[in-house]
Design a protein around this motif. Structure first.
Motif, PDB file in Angstrom:
ATOM      1  N   HIS A  35      58.183  35.526  26.376  1.00 39.32           N
ATOM      2  CA  HIS A  35      56.790  35.073  26.343  1.00 39.32           C
ATOM      3  C   HIS A  35      55.991  35.840  27.385  1.00 39.32           C
ATOM      4  O   HIS A  35      56.499  36.175  28.465  1.00 39.32           O
ATOM      5  N   THR A  36      54.729  36.119  27.058  1.00 40.18           N
ATOM      6  CA  THR A  36      53.796  36.657  28.042  1.00 40.18           C
ATOM      7  C   THR A  36      52.387  36.230  27.681  1.00 40.18           C
ATOM      8  O   THR A  36      52.119  35.795  26.553  1.00 40.18           O
ATOM      9  N   ASN A  37      51.484  36.369  28.636  1.00 38.02           N
ATOM     10  CA  ASN A  37      50.068  36.120  28.388  1.00 38.02           C
ATOM     11  C   ASN A  37      49.266  37.002  29.346  1.00 38.02           C
ATOM     12  O   ASN A  37      49.822  37.856  30.028  1.00 38.02           O
ATOM     13  N   GLY A  38      47.951  36.778  29.416  1.00 36.73           N
ATOM     14  CA  GLY A  38      47.132  37.600  30.293  1.00 36.73           C
ATOM     15  C   GLY A  38      47.294  39.084  29.983  1.00 36.73           C
ATOM     16  O   GLY A  38      47.406  39.489  28.824  1.00 36.73           O
ATOM     17  N   ARG A  39      47.347  39.889  31.022  1.00 34.17           N
ATOM     18  CA  ARG A  39      47.434  41.329  30.828  1.00 34.17           C
ATOM     19  C   ARG A  39      48.788  41.779  30.302  1.00 34.17           C
ATOM     20  O   ARG A  39      48.948  42.947  29.895  1.00 34.17           O
ATOM     21  N   GLY A  40      49.757  40.861  30.274  1.00 33.95           N
ATOM     22  CA  GLY A  40      51.031  41.202  29.661  1.00 33.95           C
ATOM     23  C   GLY A  40      50.905  41.548  28.190  1.00 33.95           C
ATOM     24  O   GLY A  40      51.763  42.228  27.616  1.00 33.95           O
ATOM     25  N   VAL A  41      49.822  41.091  27.568  1.00 35.56           N
ATOM     26  CA  VAL A  41      49.605  41.336  26.146  1.00 35.56           C
ATOM     27  C   VAL A  41      49.120  42.767  25.893  1.00 35.56           C
ATOM     28  O   VAL A  41      49.177  43.260  24.768  1.00 35.56           O
ATOM     29  N   GLU A  42      48.658  43.464  26.934  1.00 35.74           N
ATOM     30  CA  GLU A  42      48.129  44.816  26.751  1.00 35.74           C
ATOM     31  C   GLU A  42      49.122  45.755  26.084  1.00 35.74           C
ATOM     32  O   GLU A  42      48.732  46.686  25.384  1.00 35.74           O
TER      33      GLU A  42
END
Length: 228
Positions: A171-178
């Motif tokens: 799982h990731t969110n924020g800038r991890g989605v870049e």
């Protein structure tokens, strides 16, 4: 007029480029090491969930459509039934994916899940030219259980299927989605970069507020949605 990079002779330019490329190659090796660590993460067994797709209710295990791996992007959703537009960042990111068949070779699938009702989600995807497959978790705790509750932010989750059992692996969110999009990678190659004030840029470089260059939802619809 915006400032310009200094002008150098070819030998000086090549020397500084080589120094930068050494750092770039080191970063690539670090990303390889991170991916290797990701492949060694433990996983969490998921309970059964029922989402809703274009054809009606569907079990989470069937969202895989026979594949063993599943990437889910949780699209932010405004619950206001009169809202014409949804999150510009999510809309822009998801509308950039038009050719996902290559994932078949990796026994994988990539879909969108939103807290919005499926009818509204499908209508919105059509409005902004999004060709990805959408599912709704409006009547399921699935979104909340994977860190994308109603009124919450966006995120990415990855799942692995073993027979009829589904596991959450990442799982990731924020800038991890870049890392999912090519847009930032292309813009970061440009001499002026993203032109956002938080970035470390030379004096005189054009810079503005964060997200200033991003497409908003109406822009995405104009560029990629059906012609009026």
């Amino acid at each position: 007029m915006a400032a310009l990079p200094p002008v150098a002779d070819s030998a000086t330019w090549r020397k500084e480029l080589d120094e930068l490329r050494a750092r770039e190659k080191a970063a690539t090796r670090e990303l390889d090491a991170i991916a290797a660590q990701r492949r060694r993460l433990p996983m969490v067994k998921m309970p059964e969930y029922t989402l809703v797709g274009a054809g009606g209710p569907v079990k989470l295990v069937d969202v895989f459509e026979g594949r063993s791996q599943l990437i889910v992007y949780n699209h932010m959703w405004d619950p206001d039934p009169d809202a014409r537009w949804q999150c510009g960042g999510c809309t822009s990111l998801m509308s950039s994916f038009t050719r996902l068949d290559f994932l078949d070779n990796y026994d994988a699938r990539f879909v969108i899940v939103t807290q919005g009702p499926i009818e509204a989600a499908l209508a919105y995807a059509e409005r902004v030219g999004n060709r990805m497959t959408c599912y709704s978790t409006a009547d399921s705790p699935f979104g909340a259980d994977i860190d994308a509750p109603p009124g919450g932010g966006f995120g990415v989750n990855v799942f692995l299927r073993d027979g009829e059992t589904v596991y959450r692996t990442w799982h990731t969110n924020g800038r991890g989605v870049e890392q999912l999009t090519f847009t930032f990678a292309l813009v970061d190659l440009l001499p002026y970069g993203r032109q956002e004030e938080w970035q470390d840029s030379p004096e005189g470089w054009p810079q503005g507020p964060a997200y200033g260059g991003w497409l908003d939802s109406p822009d995405v619809a104009r560029l990629y949605g059906p012609a009026d």
